[in-house]
Design a protein around this motif. Sequence first.
Motif, PDB file in Angstrom:
ATOM      1  N   ALA A  20       0.835  -1.207   0.000  1.00 42.82           N
ATOM      2  CA  ALA A  20       0.000   0.000   0.000  1.00 42.82           C
ATOM      3  C   ALA A  20       0.868   1.254   0.000  1.00 42.82           C
ATOM      4  CB  ALA A  20      -0.935  -0.008   1.206  1.00 42.82           C
ATOM      5  N   LYS A  21       1.933   1.232   0.788  1.00 39.72           N
ATOM      6  CA  LYS A  21       2.843   2.381   0.856  1.00 39.72           C
ATOM      7  C   LYS A  21       3.522   2.623  -0.493  1.00 39.72           C
ATOM      8  CE  LYS A  21       4.484   5.480   3.617  1.00 39.72           C
ATOM      9  NZ  LYS A  21       3.617   6.528   4.114  1.00 39.72           N
ATOM     10  N   LEU A  22       3.924   1.551  -1.169  1.00 41.44           N
ATOM     11  CA  LEU A  22       4.565   1.694  -2.469  1.00 41.44           C
ATOM     12  C   LEU A  22       3.587   2.280  -3.494  1.00 41.44           C
ATOM     13  CD1 LEU A  22       6.978   1.344  -4.339  1.00 41.44           C
ATOM     14  CD2 LEU A  22       6.253  -1.025  -4.714  1.00 41.44           C
ATOM     15  N   VAL A  23       2.357   1.804  -3.499  1.00 37.41           N
ATOM     16  CA  VAL A  23       1.353   2.349  -4.419  1.00 37.41           C
ATOM     17  C   VAL A  23       1.144   3.836  -4.134  1.00 37.41           C
ATOM     18  CG1 VAL A  23      -1.093   2.259  -5.101  1.00 37.41           C
ATOM     19  CG2 VAL A  23       0.201   0.139  -4.825  1.00 37.41           C
ATOM     20  N   GLU A  24       1.071   4.184  -2.863  1.00 35.85           N
ATOM     21  CA  GLU A  24       0.906   5.589  -2.466  1.00 35.85           C
ATOM     22  C   GLU A  24       2.070   6.452  -2.977  1.00 35.85           C
ATOM     23  OE1 GLU A  24       1.409   7.440   1.840  1.00 35.85           O
ATOM     24  OE2 GLU A  24      -0.372   6.172   1.705  1.00 35.85           O
ATOM     25  N   LYS A  25       3.282   5.969  -2.828  1.00 33.46           N
ATOM     26  CA  LYS A  25       4.459   6.714  -3.283  1.00 33.46           C
ATOM     27  C   LYS A  25       4.499   6.826  -4.805  1.00 33.46           C
ATOM     28  CE  LYS A  25       7.337   5.812   0.668  1.00 33.46           C
ATOM     29  NZ  LYS A  25       8.573   5.305   1.190  1.00 33.46           N
ATOM     30  N   LEU A  26       4.128   5.754  -5.484  1.00 30.50           N
ATOM     31  CA  LEU A  26       4.084   5.803  -6.950  1.00 30.50           C
ATOM     32  C   LEU A  26       2.987   6.750  -7.436  1.00 30.50           C
ATOM     33  CD1 LEU A  26       4.797   2.058  -7.752  1.00 30.50           C
ATOM     34  CD2 LEU A  26       6.245   4.010  -8.359  1.00 30.50           C
ATOM     35  N   ASP A  27       1.869   6.802  -6.729  1.00 30.55           N
ATOM     36  CA  ASP A  27       0.818   7.762  -7.073  1.00 30.55           C
ATOM     37  C   ASP A  27       1.359   9.191  -6.968  1.00 30.55           C
ATOM     38  OD1 ASP A  27      -1.139   5.868  -7.611  1.00 30.55           O
ATOM     39  OD2 ASP A  27      -2.119   6.060  -5.650  1.00 30.55           O
ATOM     40  N   ALA A  28       2.151   9.447  -5.947  1.00 27.13           N
ATOM     41  CA  ALA A  28       2.739  10.785  -5.769  1.00 27.13           C
ATOM     42  C   ALA A  28       3.695  11.128  -6.911  1.00 27.13           C
ATOM     43  CB  ALA A  28       3.454  10.861  -4.428  1.00 27.13           C
ATOM     44  N   GLN A  29       4.261  10.107  -7.552  1.00 29.66           N
ATOM     45  CA  GLN A  29       5.163  10.303  -8.698  1.00 29.66           C
ATOM     46  C   GLN A  29       4.415  10.306 -10.032  1.00 29.66           C
ATOM     47  OE1 GLN A  29       8.260   7.364  -8.901  1.00 29.66           O
ATOM     48  NE2 GLN A  29       9.063   7.847  -6.870  1.00 29.66           N
ATOM     49  N   HIS A  30       3.090  10.289  -9.981  1.00 33.63           N
ATOM     50  CA  HIS A  30       2.251  10.269 -11.185  1.00 33.63           C
ATOM     51  C   HIS A  30       2.577   9.055 -12.063  1.00 33.63           C
ATOM     52  CE1 HIS A  30       1.048  14.230  -9.930  1.00 33.63           C
ATOM     53  NE2 HIS A  30       2.321  14.590  -9.888  1.00 33.63           N
ATOM     54  N   ALA A  31       2.656   7.894 -11.427  1.00 36.12           N
ATOM     55  CA  ALA A  31       3.012   6.658 -12.126  1.00 36.12           C
ATOM     56  C   ALA A  31       1.827   6.017 -12.856  1.00 36.12           C
ATOM     57  CB  ALA A  31       3.615   5.658 -11.139  1.00 36.12           C
ATOM     58  N   GLU A  32       0.659   6.634 -12.765  1.00 37.94           N
ATOM     59  CA  GLU A  32      -0.541   6.179 -13.490  1.00 37.94           C
ATOM     60  C   GLU A  32      -0.874   4.704 -13.260  1.00 37.94           C
ATOM     61  OE1 GLU A  32      -0.903   7.438 -17.583  1.00 37.94           O
ATOM     62  OE2 GLU A  32       0.331   9.209 -17.195  1.00 37.94           O
ATOM     63  N   ILE A  33      -0.873   4.296 -12.012  1.00 35.68           N
ATOM     64  CA  ILE A  33      -1.212   2.907 -11.684  1.00 35.68           C
ATOM     65  C   ILE A  33      -2.701   2.684 -11.907  1.00 35.68           C
ATOM     66  CG2 ILE A  33      -1.350   1.176  -9.858  1.00 35.68           C
ATOM     67  CD1 ILE A  33       1.084   2.531  -8.568  1.00 35.68           C
ATOM     68  N   LYS A  34      -3.015   1.742 -12.780  1.00 37.03           N
ATOM     69  CA  LYS A  34      -4.402   1.374 -13.046  1.00 37.03           C
ATOM     70  C   LYS A  34      -4.797   0.121 -12.289  1.00 37.03           C
ATOM     71  CE  LYS A  34      -5.195   4.731 -15.824  1.00 37.03           C
ATOM     72  NZ  LYS A  34      -6.010   5.834 -15.339  1.00 37.03           N
ATOM     73  N   SER A  35      -3.815  -0.721 -11.978  1.00 33.36           N
ATOM     74  CA  SER A  35      -4.074  -1.954 -11.247  1.00 33.36           C
ATOM     75  C   SER A  35      -2.842  -2.287 -10.418  1.00 33.36           C
ATOM     76  CB  SER A  35      -4.384  -3.084 -12.235  1.00 33.36           C
ATOM     77  OG  SER A  35      -4.854  -4.223 -11.563  1.00 33.36           O
ATOM     78  N   ALA A  36      -3.078  -2.665  -9.165  1.00 36.53           N
ATOM     79  CA  ALA A  36      -1.980  -3.058  -8.275  1.00 36.53           C
ATOM     80  C   ALA A  36      -2.509  -4.120  -7.318  1.00 36.53           C
ATOM     81  CB  ALA A  36      -1.453  -1.852  -7.499  1.00 36.53           C
ATOM     82  N   PHE A  37      -1.783  -5.229  -7.246  1.00 32.05           N
ATOM     83  CA  PHE A  37      -2.262  -6.332  -6.413  1.00 32.05           C
ATOM     84  C   PHE A  37      -1.129  -7.325  -6.142  1.00 32.05           C
ATOM     85  CE2 PHE A  37      -3.160  -7.012 -10.885  1.00 32.05           C
ATOM     86  CZ  PHE A  37      -2.628  -8.263 -11.146  1.00 32.05           C
ATOM     87  N   TRP A  38      -1.232  -7.975  -4.994  1.00 35.26           N
ATOM     88  CA  TRP A  38      -0.381  -9.123  -4.711  1.00 35.26           C
ATOM     89  C   TRP A  38      -1.041 -10.321  -5.377  1.00 35.26           C
ATOM     90  CZ3 TRP A  38       4.332  -9.183  -2.674  1.00 35.26           C
ATOM     91  CH2 TRP A  38       4.744  -8.141  -1.839  1.00 35.26           C
ATOM     92  N   LEU A  39      -0.249 -11.149  -6.033  1.00 40.87           N
ATOM     93  CA  LEU A  39      -0.764 -12.354  -6.680  1.00 40.87           C
ATOM     94  C   LEU A  39       0.077 -13.538  -6.240  1.00 40.87           C
ATOM     95  CD1 LEU A  39      -2.812 -13.488  -8.786  1.00 40.87           C
ATOM     96  CD2 LEU A  39      -1.039 -13.132 -10.507  1.00 40.87           C
ATOM     97  N   TYR A  40      -0.600 -14.601  -5.838  1.00 42.80           N
ATOM     98  CA  TYR A  40       0.097 -15.809  -5.405  1.00 42.80           C
ATOM     99  C   TYR A  40       0.299 -16.733  -6.600  1.00 42.80           C
ATOM    100  CZ  TYR A  40       1.348 -19.970  -2.763  1.00 42.80           C
ATOM    101  OH  TYR A  40       2.007 -21.069  -2.266  1.00 42.80           O
TER     102      TYR A  40
END
Length: 135
Positions: A20-40
Amino acid sequence: MAKDILVTESLSDSMIKAGAKLVEKLDAQHAEIKSAFWLYFSEDKVWRLIIASPLVDSLGPREYYRKVVSANDSASENEEVISLNDIGVTNIANQIVQLLKVTIGTGDGISGIRFSRNTINGHFIEDSYIYRSNV
């Protein structure tokens, strides 16, 4: 310096928080994340944090990984980060990303949805933890 978390066969609270923290930081960098998830990945018995963005196509995966490294480098000394070995970046055309969008829509925020032992359009998903599915 931040410390790498241990990614284990079980999805831990520290893995969830670090993702969650990484997604938050990437959002601050305007990384345009459309999907983010842990996958087993059951065949390897390993979890991977998958990040999907249209920028992976336009910038290329290597440049997008640089954004991830930059986000990790900005972590505070006592903050846990996810090793690049445990992160995969992809474009939004990725099959799993497209399958998840059929079932789950989260909007632009950071959610926390556990999605386990489900089949979408004939594709079995052993386990996942979804932060965002907004393709």
